[in-house]
Write an enzyme that holds these catalytic residues in place. Structure first.
Site, PDB file in Angstrom:
ATOM      1  N   CYS A 159      37.055  44.106  36.496  1.00 15.10           N
ATOM      2  CA  CYS A 159      37.502  43.259  35.904  1.00 15.10           C
ATOM      3  C   CYS A 159      37.411  41.729  36.315  1.00 15.10           C
ATOM      4  CB  CYS A 159      39.148  43.683  36.204  1.00 15.10           C
ATOM      5  SG  CYS A 159      39.675  43.804  37.773  1.00 15.10           S
ATOM      6  N   ASN A 179      39.092  42.105  40.507  1.00 12.99           N
ATOM      7  CA  ASN A 179      38.758  43.207  41.182  1.00 12.99           C
ATOM      8  C   ASN A 179      39.816  43.398  42.305  1.00 12.99           C
ATOM      9  OD1 ASN A 179      36.293  44.857  43.605  1.00 12.99           O
ATOM     10  ND2 ASN A 179      37.519  45.716  41.952  1.00 12.99           N
ATOM     11  N   CYS A 184      43.297  43.664  40.695  1.00 19.92           N
ATOM     12  CA  CYS A 184      44.475  44.439  39.995  1.00 19.92           C
ATOM     13  C   CYS A 184      44.074  45.480  39.152  1.00 19.92           C
ATOM     14  CB  CYS A 184      45.047  43.417  39.325  1.00 19.92           C
ATOM     15  SG  CYS A 184      45.708  41.898  40.176  1.00 19.92           S
ATOM     16  N   ARG A 185      43.348  45.176  37.992  1.00 21.55           N
ATOM     17  CA  ARG A 185      43.024  46.147  37.168  1.00 21.55           C
ATOM     18  C   ARG A 185      41.786  47.389  37.424  1.00 21.55           C
ATOM     19  NH1 ARG A 185      42.043  42.148  32.538  1.00 21.55           N
ATOM     20  NH2 ARG A 185      41.175  41.068  34.200  1.00 21.55           N
ATOM     21  N   SER A 186      40.752  46.685  37.701  1.00 17.11           N
ATOM     22  CA  SER A 186      39.778  47.641  38.305  1.00 17.11           C
ATOM     23  C   SER A 186      40.037  48.497  39.375  1.00 17.11           C
ATOM     24  CB  SER A 186      38.482  46.804  38.206  1.00 17.11           C
ATOM     25  OG  SER A 186      38.380  46.110  39.152  1.00 17.11           O
ATOM     26  N   ASP A 245      45.513  41.391  31.682  1.00 15.57           N
ATOM     27  CA  ASP A 245      45.477  40.848  33.333  1.00 15.57           C
ATOM     28  C   ASP A 245      47.028  40.880  33.662  1.00 15.57           C
ATOM     29  OD1 ASP A 245      45.067  39.768  35.671  1.00 15.57           O
ATOM     30  OD2 ASP A 245      43.730  38.164  35.128  1.00 15.57           O
TER      31      ASP A 245
HETATM   32  P1  4NP Z   1      42.295  41.396  37.715  1.00 13.03           P
HETATM   33  O1  4NP Z   1      43.159  40.364  38.158  1.00 13.03           O
HETATM   34  O2  4NP Z   1      41.016  40.829  37.204  1.00 13.03           O
HETATM   35  O3  4NP Z   1      42.986  42.538  36.896  1.00 13.03           O
HETATM   36  O4  4NP Z   1      41.901  41.576  39.264  1.00 13.03           O
HETATM   37  C1  4NP Z   1      42.949  39.177  38.511  1.00 13.03           C
HETATM   38  C2  4NP Z   1      42.946  38.746  39.757  1.00 13.03           C
HETATM   39  C3  4NP Z   1      42.714  37.365  40.273  1.00 13.03           C
HETATM   40  C4  4NP Z   1      42.386  36.415  39.219  1.00 13.03           C
HETATM   41  C5  4NP Z   1      42.363  36.574  37.892  1.00 13.03           C
HETATM   42  C6  4NP Z   1      42.757  37.925  37.367  1.00 13.03           C
HETATM   43  N1  4NP Z   1      42.106  35.085  39.651  1.00 13.03           N
HETATM   44  O5  4NP Z   1      41.855  34.183  38.843  1.00 13.03           O
HETATM   45  O6  4NP Z   1      42.187  34.760  41.169  1.00 13.03           O
END
Ligand code: 4NP
Length: 162
Positions: free
Chosen positions: A12, A15, A17-19, A127
């Protein structure tokens, strides 16, 4: 039985939240099926902002609530991943675009949208990072449960051979 492990990498944007949820749920799913020793599983980010960090507390909370163990920290995808893993799963269309752009020509990994294996057809794992609550993390968990089972069923049916 083949001694070579099958290898799956969950991707994701950050790395955190989702993955990690997808990784933890997929690992638990194969463990519960008695197939844990047949798989090598990891997750990674498209971007480098959170490298070395544990998942967002809401992701950890959601996994804990559902009895999904998780101990990994964020890392960024590297070009070697595209030849090491058999399956690399993105969570949304932007992830898929980024993965396709980064994949070295002729690399081994199949690049798959995780949500394409949801029998309920909920294709995008949104997300939840900027959400003010945990509902998006719970939804990600539920989607990951369905997609993990759905993928393993299609793999067992021989539908993903080349
Ligand atoms: P993820 O969520 O892709 O599901 O881990 C996010 C976590 C952090 C950010 C974006 C999405 N960020 O922009 O820091």
């Amino acid at each position: 039985m083949s001694t070579e492990k099958k290898k799956a990498l969950f991707i994701c944007l950050g790395n955190i939240c989702r993955s990690p949820i997808a990784e933890g749920v997929f690992q638990k799913t194969v463990n519960d099926m008695g197939l844990g020793n047949e798989w090598e599983i990891d997750s990674a980010a498209i971007g480098g902002w959170h490298v070395g960090n544990p998942p967002d507390w809401r992701a950890l909370d959601t996994m804990k609530k559902h009895g999904v163990p998780y101990n990994n920290c964020a890392r960024q995808i590297v070009s070697e991943d595209f030849n090491h893993y058999d399956f690399i799963f993105g969570m949304d269309e932007t992830n898929m675009k980024d993965l396709n752009k980064r994949a070295p020509r002729g690399s081994k990994a199949k690049l798959l949208l995780f949500g394409d294996f949801d029998p309920q057809g909920d294709r995008i794992i949104r997300d939840p990072y900027y959400d003010s609550d945990s509902a998006g993390f719970e939804k990600c968990y539920q989607q990951s449960v369905r997609c993990s089972k759905g993928f393993l069923e299609r793999l067992a049916a021989g539908e993903l051979n080349n």
